[in-house]
Design an enzyme around this catalytic site. Structure first.
Site, short mmCIF file in Angstrom:
data_model
loop_
_atom_site.label_atom_id
_atom_site.label_comp_id
_atom_site.label_asym_id
_atom_site.label_seq_id
_atom_site.Cartn_x
_atom_site.Cartn_y
_atom_site.Cartn_z
N HIS A 25 0.83 -1.21 0.00
CA HIS A 25 0.00 0.00 0.00
C HIS A 25 0.86 1.26 0.00
O HIS A 25 1.76 1.39 0.84
CB HIS A 25 -0.87 -0.04 1.26
CG HIS A 25 -1.90 1.03 1.35
ND1 HIS A 25 -2.14 1.73 2.50
CD2 HIS A 25 -2.78 1.51 0.43
CE1 HIS A 25 -3.13 2.59 2.30
NE2 HIS A 25 -3.54 2.48 1.05
N HIS A 67 -1.02 11.18 -2.07
CA HIS A 67 -2.32 10.73 -1.57
C HIS A 67 -3.28 11.90 -1.39
O HIS A 67 -4.40 11.89 -1.89
CB HIS A 67 -2.15 9.98 -0.25
CG HIS A 67 -3.45 9.49 0.31
ND1 HIS A 67 -4.28 10.27 1.09
CD2 HIS A 67 -4.07 8.29 0.20
CE1 HIS A 67 -5.35 9.58 1.43
NE2 HIS A 67 -5.26 8.37 0.90
O1 G3P Z 1 -6.34 1.60 -3.20
C1 G3P Z 1 -6.82 1.25 -1.98
C2 G3P Z 1 -6.59 2.27 -0.90
O2 G3P Z 1 -5.37 2.90 -1.12
C3 G3P Z 1 -7.67 3.28 -0.83
O3 G3P Z 1 -7.54 4.16 0.26
O4 G3P Z 1 -7.01 6.37 1.17
O5 G3P Z 1 -5.29 4.63 1.19
O6 G3P Z 1 -5.94 5.69 -0.95
P1 G3P Z 1 -6.39 5.26 0.43
MG MG Z 2 -4.73 4.55 -2.35
#
Ligand code: G3P
Ligand code: MG
Length: 258
Positions: A25, A67
């Site tokens: 992630h 992000h």
């Molecule tokens: O792509 C899945 C996840 O990254 C979505 O949430 O806020 O971490 O981008 P966020």
């Molecule tokens: Mg994401």
């Protein structure tokens, strides 16, 4: 190893799903500053070969990793990301906020990350995360960049977004690139929404998922990804329920293969 069927932008089908079951992630955005090259290198060092990244546009339309809609949390800049040209953003420090050892780490472009991924036997899940009001433009620009970077080489990146507008724009310019709809809640028409966007996968908050829902998606030839799973017991539970892939911050605790 890249199969011939994935060259030249061939479509990713349910039967021919090329992606690993474990995805890091934001690169590996807890151990290292999220959405930077060093985050991907960190995930890679733990054996991860697929990376989720968040992508949006600078003021002059350059696709970059970030992000938030603003610079404040993860850089030494401030204000909206799309208020500045990339030339100015490239001078910011996107590492110090995490820890001193990462001082000087820059905001990478999608193009730079694509080159690194292709050179390091890896794959990408590009989350299209537009700044508000730029959904359509961002979806199209990111898809065109991805199409150019992966033309004739590598496994195509999985494009995902919470924005149906962004996914539709991506589909318009690069229909061959696989798409996944991100969901943080489960609307009654989730399946219709996935189908309307020609998605190959549902990418859901892990707490929404159970065996019945995953089976329903599989029956419709959709793969299922879960985010963000940082607990090993929950990971086991989801794979037992039929999950295809999970996205995790815990690259040091959840092994990249089973
Ligand atoms: O792509 C899945 C996840 O990254 C979505 O949430 O806020 O971490 O981008 P966020
Ligand atoms: Mg994401």
């Amino acid at each position: 190893m890249v199969s011939a069927s994935h060259r030249s932008g061939a479509r990713v089908s349910f039967a021919d799903w090329p992606y690993p079951a474990f995805v890091a992630h934001r690169g590996a955005g807890v151990l290292a500053p999220e959405n930077t090259l060093v985050a991907l290198r960190t995930g890679h060092s733990f054996g991860y070969r697929m990376f989720e990244i968040d992508v949006k546009l600078s003021g002059d339309g350059v696709a970059l990793l970030m992000h938030d809609a603003t610079l404040d949390r993860t850089t030494d800049g401030s204000g909206r990301v799309d208020a500045q040209p990339f030339e100015a953003l490239a001078r910011l420090d996107a590492g110090s906020w995490h820890s001193a050892g990462f001082a000087g780490e820059g905001i990478p472009t999608l193009e730079r990350i694509a080159r690194w991924v292709l050179a390091n036997d890896a794959m990408l899940n590009i989350e299209i995360k537009p700044t508000p009001g730029r959904e359509r433009e961002t979806g199209a620009a990111v898809a065109l960049d991805a199409q150019a970077a992966w033309r004739d080489t590598g496994v195509p990146p999985l494009l995902s977004s919470f924005s149906a507008v962004a996914l539709a724009a991506a589909r318009e310019v690069a229909p061959e690139l696989p798409r996944a709809l991100l969901l943080s809640e489960l609307p009654g028409d989730w399946l219709e929404r996935c189908m309307a966007l020609g998605c190959v996968a549902l990418d859901a908050r892990h707490s929404l998922l159970d065996a019945a829902l995953i089976a329903q998606a599989h029956d419709a030839s959709l793969r299922v990804l879960a985010w963000t799973v940082n607990d090993e017991a929950r990971a086991d539970e989801l794979f037992a329920a039929g999950l295809d892939a999970l996205i995790t911050d815990a690259v040091d605790r959840i092994a990249a293969s089973r």
